[in-house]
Write an enzyme that holds these catalytic residues in place. Structure first.
Site, short mmCIF file in Angstrom:
data_model
loop_
_atom_site.label_atom_id
_atom_site.label_comp_id
_atom_site.label_asym_id
_atom_site.label_seq_id
_atom_site.Cartn_x
_atom_site.Cartn_y
_atom_site.Cartn_z
N GLU A 138 -72.69 -72.80 -33.70
CA GLU A 138 -73.99 -72.41 -34.26
C GLU A 138 -73.96 -72.41 -35.78
O GLU A 138 -72.94 -72.13 -36.39
CB GLU A 138 -74.35 -70.98 -33.81
CG GLU A 138 -74.62 -70.87 -32.34
CD GLU A 138 -74.81 -69.42 -31.90
OE1 GLU A 138 -75.25 -68.59 -32.72
OE2 GLU A 138 -74.52 -69.14 -30.73
N CYS A 177 -74.63 -64.29 -34.73
CA CYS A 177 -73.91 -65.44 -34.23
C CYS A 177 -73.30 -65.32 -32.85
O CYS A 177 -72.97 -64.27 -32.40
CB CYS A 177 -72.82 -65.79 -35.23
SG CYS A 177 -73.28 -67.26 -36.07
#
Ligand code: SAH
Length: 351
Positions: free
Chosen positions: A94, A338
Site C-alpha cells: 500500500e 496502513c
C-alpha cells in the site's frame, strides 16, 4: 520469465543503466531515453523513441518492477488517496498520497508484510512475506505520481514494513530518490520511521543522510512497551534513546517520536508525565512527539483513545517542556492507516 529475476532497471542509477545498455551492445545515449521514460512510469512497449527491436529485447531481459495500481480509494474529506498496489510477483503493498499546503507527500511501504509483531498493527499480521527491492519502493512514487499527474515532493517511509529490517535496499532507495536526474526529492523532505532496531539506527546515522528519523515509541516504560512491541525485549527504551542521541549528534537532524494512543494501555496522565520525564532524562537535544490516536484494526483487540484524552496527554507533555502535537487524522473515511487494504485483498485470494 519471472519478472523478479530479470535485470532490475529501476534499481539502477543513470551511470549503472548506461553501463548495462552498453553491455547489451546498444549506444550509451539510449540509457537516458529509457531512464526518462521509466521515471514517467512507462513500460518498454511505450518507449516510442526506441527502435522496436530494442524495446522487444528489453522487455524480454529487463523489468521495471513498477507496482500496478489495483485499487484506489480517495477521501471525500481531504483528498487523501490510498493505493493498493500489485507487485510483479502478485503480492500486494500500500501507498498513501496526502495533500498538504507545502505539496504532495507519499507514504511508502518498505516490505511486503512485517516481522516486528507490534500488537496493534495490521501490517504484521501474517508476518513478513519478503523485502521490497529499491525499484519497488521507488516505483510506488513513480506509479502514484504518474496516476495523479503531479510531482510528489515529500516522502515518508511509514507504510507496510520495517525499513531498517530491509536496510540495504532502503539505503539504495534513499540514494535513488534523491538523484537530480530522477525524482530529485531532497533528503530534508524525507522521513523514515522505525520501531527501534538499534544497530541499524546507529548504522543509518553514519550514512549521514539529512533525513528525519521518526521513532515509534508508544510507551514510556519497558514493561508496557514490551507488551505491545516485542522489539523492546531486544532493544529496551534506554538503549533506544541512547541510539537516538547518536543519530542526532551524527546527523544534526531532530528526531521525532511517534506515540500511538491506545485506550487504557498508554494514554493516562501518569504515562504522559513518565514520557516527559524519560525524554528529559535521556535526550540531549529537543525532540518532537507526534501523538496518533490508534486506528482500530479489526483483528486486534485494542481501542482508540478519546479526543479529550489525546488533548490532555498533549497538554501534559507541553506543560513538562516537551514539544508535542496530536496528529490530524487524514482520510478518516477511507481508513488510511496502513496494512488493512492489503489484508483484505490477501484474505480474498487465500479463500
Ligand atoms: N515499522 C515502522 C514504520 C511503519 S508503521 C515503525 O514501526 O515505525 C508507521 C507508524 O504507524 C508506526 O509508528 C506504527 O507504530 C504506527 N501504527 C501501526 N499501526 C497503527 C494503528 N493501528 N494505529 C495507529 N498507528 C499505527
Amino acid at each position: 520469465m519471472n519478472e523478479l529475476i530479470k535485470e532490475d532497471f529501476l534499481s539502477l542509477d543513470l551511470a549503472e543503466l548506461q553501463a548495462k545498455i552498453v553491455s547489451y551492445g546498444f549506444p550509451k545515449y539510449r540509457a537516458k531515453q529509457i531512464f526518462d521514460w521509466m521515471y514517467k512510469g512507462k513500460d518498454f512497449s511505450q518507449m516510442i523513441n526506441l527502435p522496436e527491436k530494442m524495446r522487444e529485447f528489453l522487455a524480454g531481459n529487463a523489468s521495471l518492477n513498477l507496482p500496478v495500481i489495483q485499487k484506489k480509494l480517495v477521501s471525500g474529506i481531504d483528498g487523501t488517496a490510498k493505493y493498493l498496489l500489485r507487485l510483479s510477483d502478485g503480492n500486494y503493498i500500500e501507498s498513501v498520497l496526502m495533500r498538504y499546503k507545502y505539496g504532495l507527500s507519499i507514504c511508502v511501504s518498505s516490505q511486503c508484510g512485517c516481522r516486528m509483531g507490534c500488537r496493534f498493527c495490521a501490517s504484521t499480521i501474517g508476518g513478513k512475506v519478503r523485502d521490497l527491492l529499491p525499484s519497488e519502493i521507488l516505483g510506488q512514487i513513480v506509479a502514484v505520481s504518474a496516476d495523479c499527474g503531479e510531482r510528489i515532493s515529500h516522502v515518508v517511509m511509514m507504510g507496510i514494513g520495517e525499513p531498517l529490517d530491509n536496510y540495504d535496499n532502503v539505503i539504495a532507495f534513499l540514494r535513488l530518490v534523491n538523484l537530480p536526474e530522477g525524482l530529485n526529492i531532497g533528503y530534508r523532505n524525507i522521513s523514515l520511521s522505525t520501531c527501534g532496531l538499534v544497530p541499524n539506527i546507529l548504522r543509518l546515522a553514519k550514512e549521514k543522510f539529512p533525513i528525519t528519523l521518526s521513532v515509534s515509541l508508544h510507551a514510556s516504560d519497558d514493561s508496557t512497551r514490551s507488551a505491545i512491541m516485542p522489539v523492546n525485549n531486544r532493544y529496551p527504551i534506554a538503549e533506544l534513546l541512547s541510539a537516538c542521541n547518536s543519530y542526532q549528534n551524527d546527523t544534526g537532524r531532530r528526531i521525532s517520536f511517534e506515540y500511538t494512543l491506545i485506550s487504557g494501555k498508554n494514554d493516562s496522565r501518569a504515562a504522559a508525565e513518565k514520557l516527559a520525564a524519560i525524554l528529559k532524562k535521556y535526550m540531549e537535544k529537543s525532540v518532537h512527539v507526534n501523538l496518533i490516536p490508534l486506528n482500530p484494526v479489526t483483528e486486534r483487540d485494542f481501542k482508540t483513545t478519546t479526543p479529550a484524552f489525546a488533548e490532555a496527554f498533549c497538554r501534559t507533555l507541553l506543560k513538562n517542556g516537551v514539544n508535542a502535537t496530536v496528529r490530524r487524522t487524514l482520510g478518516p473515511d477511507i481508513n488510511a492507516s496502513c496494512g488493512q487494504l492489503r489484508r483484505s485483498e490477501t484474505a480474498k485470494s487465500d479463500k
